[in-house]
Design a protein around this motif. Structure first.
Motif, PDB file in Angstrom:
ATOM      1  N   PHE A 105      -3.194  10.210  -6.611  1.00 35.78           N
ATOM      2  CA  PHE A 105      -2.727  11.529  -6.188  1.00 35.78           C
ATOM      3  C   PHE A 105      -1.230  11.522  -5.890  1.00 35.78           C
ATOM      4  CE2 PHE A 105      -7.271  12.424  -5.063  1.00 35.78           C
ATOM      5  CZ  PHE A 105      -7.432  13.431  -5.998  1.00 35.78           C
ATOM      6  N   ALA A 106      -0.714  10.426  -5.340  1.00 39.09           N
ATOM      7  CA  ALA A 106       0.730  10.319  -5.099  1.00 39.09           C
ATOM      8  C   ALA A 106       1.491  10.283  -6.415  1.00 39.09           C
ATOM      9  CB  ALA A 106       1.036   9.081  -4.271  1.00 39.09           C
ATOM     10  N   ASP A 107       0.953   9.560  -7.405  1.00 40.73           N
ATOM     11  CA  ASP A 107       1.603   9.511  -8.712  1.00 40.73           C
ATOM     12  C   ASP A 107       1.580  10.885  -9.383  1.00 40.73           C
ATOM     13  OD1 ASP A 107       1.928   6.840  -8.169  1.00 40.73           O
ATOM     14  OD2 ASP A 107       0.338   6.170  -9.518  1.00 40.73           O
ATOM     15  N   MET A 108       0.447  11.588  -9.270  1.00 40.71           N
ATOM     16  CA  MET A 108       0.374  12.946  -9.839  1.00 40.71           C
ATOM     17  C   MET A 108       1.347  13.880  -9.134  1.00 40.71           C
ATOM     18  SD  MET A 108      -3.552  13.797 -10.795  1.00 40.71           S
ATOM     19  CE  MET A 108      -4.426  12.927  -9.516  1.00 40.71           C
ATOM     20  N   ALA A 109       1.515  13.705  -7.828  1.00 45.15           N
ATOM     21  CA  ALA A 109       2.479  14.532  -7.093  1.00 45.15           C
ATOM     22  C   ALA A 109       3.899  14.272  -7.586  1.00 45.15           C
ATOM     23  CB  ALA A 109       2.376  14.252  -5.597  1.00 45.15           C
ATOM     24  N   GLY A 110       4.210  13.016  -7.912  1.00 47.61           N
ATOM     25  CA  GLY A 110       5.530  12.713  -8.466  1.00 47.61           C
ATOM     26  C   GLY A 110       5.763  13.406  -9.797  1.00 47.61           C
ATOM     27  N   VAL A 111       4.746  13.424 -10.651  1.00 49.47           N
ATOM     28  CA  VAL A 111       4.865  14.115 -11.937  1.00 49.47           C
ATOM     29  C   VAL A 111       5.030  15.616 -11.708  1.00 49.47           C
ATOM     30  CG1 VAL A 111       3.628  14.721 -14.052  1.00 49.47           C
ATOM     31  CG2 VAL A 111       3.619  12.368 -13.240  1.00 49.47           C
ATOM     32  N   LEU A 112       4.241  16.178 -10.807  1.00 46.88           N
ATOM     33  CA  LEU A 112       4.319  17.619 -10.553  1.00 46.88           C
ATOM     34  C   LEU A 112       5.647  18.011  -9.915  1.00 46.88           C
ATOM     35  CD1 LEU A 112       0.696  18.372  -9.370  1.00 46.88           C
ATOM     36  CD2 LEU A 112       1.750  18.917 -11.561  1.00 46.88           C
ATOM     37  N   MET A 113       6.218  17.135  -9.069  1.00 48.99           N
ATOM     38  CA  MET A 113       7.527  17.431  -8.476  1.00 48.99           C
ATOM     39  C   MET A 113       8.610  17.510  -9.543  1.00 48.99           C
ATOM     40  SD  MET A 113       7.849  15.415  -4.847  1.00 48.99           S
ATOM     41  CE  MET A 113       7.885  13.812  -5.608  1.00 48.99           C
ATOM     42  N   ALA A 114       8.464  16.741 -10.601  1.00 45.40           N
ATOM     43  CA  ALA A 114       9.459  16.777 -11.675  1.00 45.40           C
ATOM     44  C   ALA A 114       9.212  17.947 -12.624  1.00 45.40           C
ATOM     45  CB  ALA A 114       9.444  15.468 -12.445  1.00 45.40           C
ATOM     46  N   GLY A 122       0.801  -1.222   0.000  1.00 42.21           N
ATOM     47  CA  GLY A 122       0.000   0.000   0.000  1.00 42.21           C
ATOM     48  C   GLY A 122       0.830   1.267   0.000  1.00 42.21           C
ATOM     49  N   SER A 123       2.062   1.220  -0.455  1.00 39.86           N
ATOM     50  CA  SER A 123       2.943   2.379  -0.374  1.00 39.86           C
ATOM     51  C   SER A 123       2.710   3.330  -1.542  1.00 39.86           C
ATOM     52  CB  SER A 123       4.397   1.930  -0.343  1.00 39.86           C
ATOM     53  OG  SER A 123       5.235   3.055  -0.329  1.00 39.86           O
ATOM     54  N   GLU A 124       2.175   4.490  -1.237  1.00 42.59           N
ATOM     55  CA  GLU A 124       1.949   5.496  -2.263  1.00 42.59           C
ATOM     56  C   GLU A 124       3.236   6.249  -2.588  1.00 42.59           C
ATOM     57  OE1 GLU A 124       0.028   5.393   0.552  1.00 42.59           O
ATOM     58  OE2 GLU A 124      -1.851   4.640  -0.255  1.00 42.59           O
ATOM     59  N   VAL A 125       4.126   6.335  -1.610  1.00 47.79           N
ATOM     60  CA  VAL A 125       5.357   7.114  -1.790  1.00 47.79           C
ATOM     61  C   VAL A 125       6.229   6.506  -2.884  1.00 47.79           C
ATOM     62  CG1 VAL A 125       7.464   7.890  -0.650  1.00 47.79           C
ATOM     63  CG2 VAL A 125       5.295   7.932   0.576  1.00 47.79           C
ATOM     64  N   ILE A 126       6.335   5.187  -2.912  1.00 52.90           N
ATOM     65  CA  ILE A 126       7.169   4.533  -3.926  1.00 52.90           C
ATOM     66  C   ILE A 126       6.623   4.825  -5.321  1.00 52.90           C
ATOM     67  CG2 ILE A 126       7.997   2.315  -4.772  1.00 52.90           C
ATOM     68  CD1 ILE A 126       9.171   2.376  -2.170  1.00 52.90           C
ATOM     69  N   GLY A 127       5.306   4.750  -5.489  1.00 51.44           N
ATOM     70  CA  GLY A 127       4.714   5.062  -6.793  1.00 51.44           C
ATOM     71  C   GLY A 127       4.969   6.494  -7.208  1.00 51.44           C
ATOM     72  N   GLY A 128       4.876   7.422  -6.254  1.00 48.63           N
ATOM     73  CA  GLY A 128       5.172   8.824  -6.556  1.00 48.63           C
ATOM     74  C   GLY A 128       6.619   9.019  -6.972  1.00 48.63           C
TER      75      GLY A 128
END
Length: 139
Positions: free
Chosen positions: A94-103, A38-44
Motif C-alpha cells: 500500500f505504501a508503494d501504491m501510494a508512491g505511484v499515486l502521488m506521482a 520495516g520502513s514503508e515510507v522509503i519504499g513509497g
C-alpha cells in the motif's frame, strides 16, 4: 527538430532519477533495508521517484500506460518475497501504491483542469493523423 538544452537536461535528470531509484529498489543492500528493515515510507518514496522520473523520461507515452506499468511493478515487488517463502506485506504494497499515486495524481488533475476549462481534444492524437469521422474509428 532537436529539443532545447533545458529539455535535454530535464530528461537526463529524470533518467538518472529512474535509474537510481531502480537500483535502490532491487539492490541487495538497498537504502530501504539500510535505513530500517520495516520502513514503508522509503519504499513509497522510491516508487514515487521511479514513477515521476518515468513521466519525465517518456513524455510521449500515454500517462495511463506509465501508471499501469508502475502498479504492475508494485505488484511484482510485493509478490517477490513469496519466491523466498515469506509472506506478502500489505503495508509495504500500500505504501508503494501510494508512491505511484502521488506521482500520477497531479498529471490527472492537470488534465481534469484542462477539461473543465474547455480544452477538449479531438480523437486523433497527432496533426498528421487523418481526421476522425463520427466517434471512435470503427474497424
Amino acid at each position: 527538430m532537436f529539443p532545447s538544452v533545458p529539455v535535454r537536461i530535464t530528461r537526463l535528470v529524470s533518467a538518472l532519477l529512474v535509474l537510481s531509484c531502480g537500483v535502490m529498489l532491487v539492490a541487495p543492500l538497498s537504502l530501504a533495508s539500510a535505513a530500517s528493515p520495516g520502513s514503508e515510507v522509503i519504499g513509497g518514496l522510491i516508487f514515487y521517484g521511479v514513477t515521476a522520473g518515468a513521466y519525465g523520461v517518456l513524455p510521449f507515452v500515454r500517462r495511463g500506460d506509465i501508471a499501469v506499468v508502475a502498479i504492475w511493478l508494485v505488484l511484482a515487488v510485493g509478490v517477490a518475497p513469496c519466491v523466498e517463502g515469506r509472506e506478502l506485506s500489505a503495508p509495504h504494497m500500500f505504501a508503494d501504491m501510494a508512491g505511484v499515486l502521488m506521482a500520477a495524481l497531479p498529471i490527472y488533475l492537470a488534465r481534469y483542469r484542462q477539461i473543465v476549462q474547455g480544452d477538449m481534444r479531438q480523437y486523433r492524437r497527432r496533426d498528421t493523423d487523418a481526421p476522425a469521422t463520427s466517434g471512435p474509428a470503427a474497424s
